[in-house]
Design a protein around this motif. Structure first.
Motif, short mmCIF file in Angstrom:
data_model
loop_
_atom_site.label_atom_id
_atom_site.label_comp_id
_atom_site.label_asym_id
_atom_site.label_seq_id
_atom_site.Cartn_x
_atom_site.Cartn_y
_atom_site.Cartn_z
N MET A 1 -2.67 -11.83 -9.38
CA MET A 1 -2.03 -11.53 -10.73
C MET A 1 -1.11 -12.61 -10.74
N VAL A 2 -0.18 -12.75 -9.72
CA VAL A 2 1.07 -13.42 -9.78
C VAL A 2 0.87 -14.70 -9.23
N GLY A 3 -0.28 -15.32 -9.01
CA GLY A 3 -0.77 -16.56 -8.70
C GLY A 3 -0.74 -17.09 -7.35
N ILE A 4 -0.57 -16.05 -6.48
CA ILE A 4 -0.57 -16.14 -4.81
C ILE A 4 -1.89 -16.46 -4.39
N PRO A 5 -2.41 -17.71 -3.77
CA PRO A 5 -3.72 -18.33 -3.51
C PRO A 5 -3.88 -17.23 -2.26
N SER A 6 -5.30 -17.28 -1.98
CA SER A 6 -5.98 -16.46 -0.98
C SER A 6 -5.37 -15.23 -0.78
N PRO A 7 -5.30 -14.34 -1.63
CA PRO A 7 -4.43 -13.05 -1.45
C PRO A 7 -4.86 -12.12 -0.48
N GLU A 8 -6.38 -12.12 -0.08
CA GLU A 8 -6.70 -11.44 1.15
C GLU A 8 -5.88 -11.74 2.56
N GLU A 9 -5.90 -12.86 2.46
CA GLU A 9 -5.25 -13.76 3.85
C GLU A 9 -3.52 -13.21 3.86
N ARG A 10 -3.06 -13.41 2.67
CA ARG A 10 -1.70 -13.31 2.48
C ARG A 10 -0.99 -11.80 2.60
N LEU A 11 -2.04 -10.83 2.54
CA LEU A 11 -1.73 -9.59 2.49
C LEU A 11 -1.37 -9.08 4.02
N SER A 12 -1.91 -10.15 4.95
CA SER A 12 -1.79 -9.52 6.44
C SER A 12 -0.52 -10.43 6.91
N ALA A 13 0.14 -11.17 6.13
CA ALA A 13 1.38 -11.92 6.61
C ALA A 13 2.70 -11.01 6.40
N TYR A 14 3.79 -11.68 6.94
CA TYR A 14 5.13 -11.04 7.00
C TYR A 14 5.86 -11.91 5.85
N SER B 1 -7.64 6.20 -2.07
CA SER B 1 -8.05 6.04 -0.58
C SER B 1 -7.33 4.65 -0.01
N ARG B 2 -7.29 4.31 1.11
CA ARG B 2 -6.70 3.26 1.69
C ARG B 2 -7.23 1.83 1.28
N ARG B 3 -8.63 1.95 1.03
CA ARG B 3 -9.44 1.00 0.36
C ARG B 3 -8.92 0.45 -0.95
N GLU B 4 -8.91 1.70 -1.76
CA GLU B 4 -8.35 1.29 -3.15
C GLU B 4 -6.94 0.76 -3.40
N ALA B 5 -6.21 1.27 -2.39
CA ALA B 5 -4.60 0.97 -2.39
C ALA B 5 -4.71 -0.86 -1.98
N TRP B 6 -5.61 -1.07 -0.99
CA TRP B 6 -5.55 -2.49 -0.44
C TRP B 6 -6.15 -3.31 -1.76
N VAL B 7 -6.99 -2.91 -2.39
CA VAL B 7 -7.89 -3.71 -3.52
C VAL B 7 -6.72 -3.91 -4.63
N ARG B 8 -5.83 -2.77 -4.69
CA ARG B 8 -4.83 -2.98 -5.73
C ARG B 8 -3.52 -4.04 -5.58
N MET C 1 0.86 -1.19 0.05
CA MET C 1 -0.08 0.15 -0.03
C MET C 1 0.75 1.28 0.12
N GLU C 2 2.05 1.45 0.78
CA GLU C 2 2.74 2.35 0.69
C GLU C 2 3.45 2.58 -0.75
N THR C 3 3.70 1.32 -1.54
CA THR C 3 4.02 1.62 -2.94
C THR C 3 3.11 2.57 -3.76
N VAL C 4 1.83 1.75 -3.24
CA VAL C 4 0.78 2.70 -4.08
C VAL C 4 0.63 4.13 -3.90
N PHE C 5 0.71 4.26 -2.63
CA PHE C 5 0.64 5.72 -2.04
C PHE C 5 1.69 6.68 -2.54
N ALA C 6 2.82 6.04 -2.89
CA ALA C 6 4.01 6.82 -3.45
C ALA C 6 3.88 7.27 -4.59
#
Length: 338
Positions: free
Chosen positions: A152-165, A138-145, A128-133
């Protein structure tokens, strides 16, 4: 200056030149002398096309990529040449203007994904910081992107993966995240510096297929920097072979791999295991890559070349021996590889 035209596309837009490098020279001033890491390099890459930049370690591939991005730090400097990005000379831009292009219109994927990822920040924060740069959203739009880029690069369950380290991902998954970050703004140009070298063959093949598809579908021009000719054979449209800071041969991948003209290109292809008969010794290029501080006069490859003669003590000119081909050699090899 030379350029290698791409195959004709169905649309005129796909034939547009995204990046054209003209006579690029990048030097490093050291106490021992001047290192000519990149010396009179020229090439072009078109929209939706993939250029493979191939050569041994120390040939100048990565420095070429960093020069395009304006990331050559002192004592390095661009000594000569032009870098035209969609007609705009990047060597004339200030640091603020270059920052506006990096990560936005031009992106880079590094060999080590941890050069892109911060180990102590969650993936969503970093993306999201990359998007804002580069975009006021909005934060919602950045999160969706960010979510969509992971998918797009084939990562399964992207919503869950976003909260990972980052440490919660495998090496291949971290590299996919790095590629997703590069794609967030749908850049016009991506430079990939051996991003799949450390990955296993299965993951490498998946990432190569995805990158090729993304370049084709979004019209992104891609420069793939590698020492692996087998990767270039399956990924790239054109290939430029570098040796001792110079491009020695350039052309369509199918033409260069089937009928290499420069002895160095011939040697690189001959040293690939699949090109050798089962049970036979690998063919090797004799000698060692010369030091960039002490290059031989004339052709830098002549001390390792079995076809070298007295002419090779002179600087070989750039020639076009066939349509869409470029060569720096007095004694090209003309037979096809069987």
């Amino acid at each position: 200056m030379y350029s290698i035209p791409g195959c004709k596309s169905e649309s005129t837009a796909m034939s547009e030149i995204t990046l054209e490098v003209q006579g690029l020279s990048t030097h490093f001033e050291t106490r021992a002398g001047t290192i000519r890491a990149v010396d009179d390099v020229s090439f072009s890459v078109r929209r939706g096309r993939v250029l493979g930049l191939v050569g041994e370690s120390g040939s100048g591939k990565s420095v070429t990529g960093f020069s395009v991005l304006g990331l050559v730090d002192p004592p390095g400097r661009i000594a000569a040449g032009r870098i035209l990005f969609k007609g705009r000379d990047l060597t004339k831009l200030g640091e603020a203007e270059l920052r506006g292009l990096r990560g936005n219109r031009i992106a880079m994927i590094f060999q080590d994904p941890m050069m892109t990822l911060n180990p102590v920040l969650r993936i969503d924060t970093q993306m999201m910081e990359t998007v804002f740069a580069h975009a006021e959203v909005s934060r919602r739009e950045a999160w969706v992107r960010s979510r969509d880029a992971l998918g797009m690069v084939g990562i399964p369950s992207p919503e869950e993966r976003l909260s990972a380290y980052p440490h919660q991902f495998s090496g291949g998954m971290r590299q996919r995240v790095a590629i997703a970050i590069a794609l967030l703004h749908q850049p016009d140009l991506i430079l990939a510096d051996e991003p799949t070298t450390a990955l296993d063959v299965t993951i490498q093949a998946q990432i190569l297929a995805e990158v090729q598809r993304l370049a084709r579908d979004h019209g992104t021009a891609l420069i793939w920097i590698t020492h692996d000719l087998s990767v270039v054979a399956g990924l790239a449209d054109e290939v430029a072979v570098m040796y001792a800071g110079r491009i020695v041969e350039n052309g369509q991948v199918s033409q260069v791999l089937k009928r290499p003209m420069h002895p160095y290109t011939h040697g690189l292809i001959g040293s690939v295991p699949s090109r050798n008969k089962r049970g036979s010794k690998l063919r090797q290029i004799p000698g060692m890559t010369p030091s960039l501080l002490n290059l031989p006069t004339g052709c830098a490859f002549r001390t390792r070349c079995q076809q070298a003669d007295e002419k090779c003590e002179l600087d070989p000119p750039i020639t076009a021996p066939a349509e869409g081909r470029m060569l720096r050699c007095f004694n090209p090899q003309l037979e096809a590889i069987v």
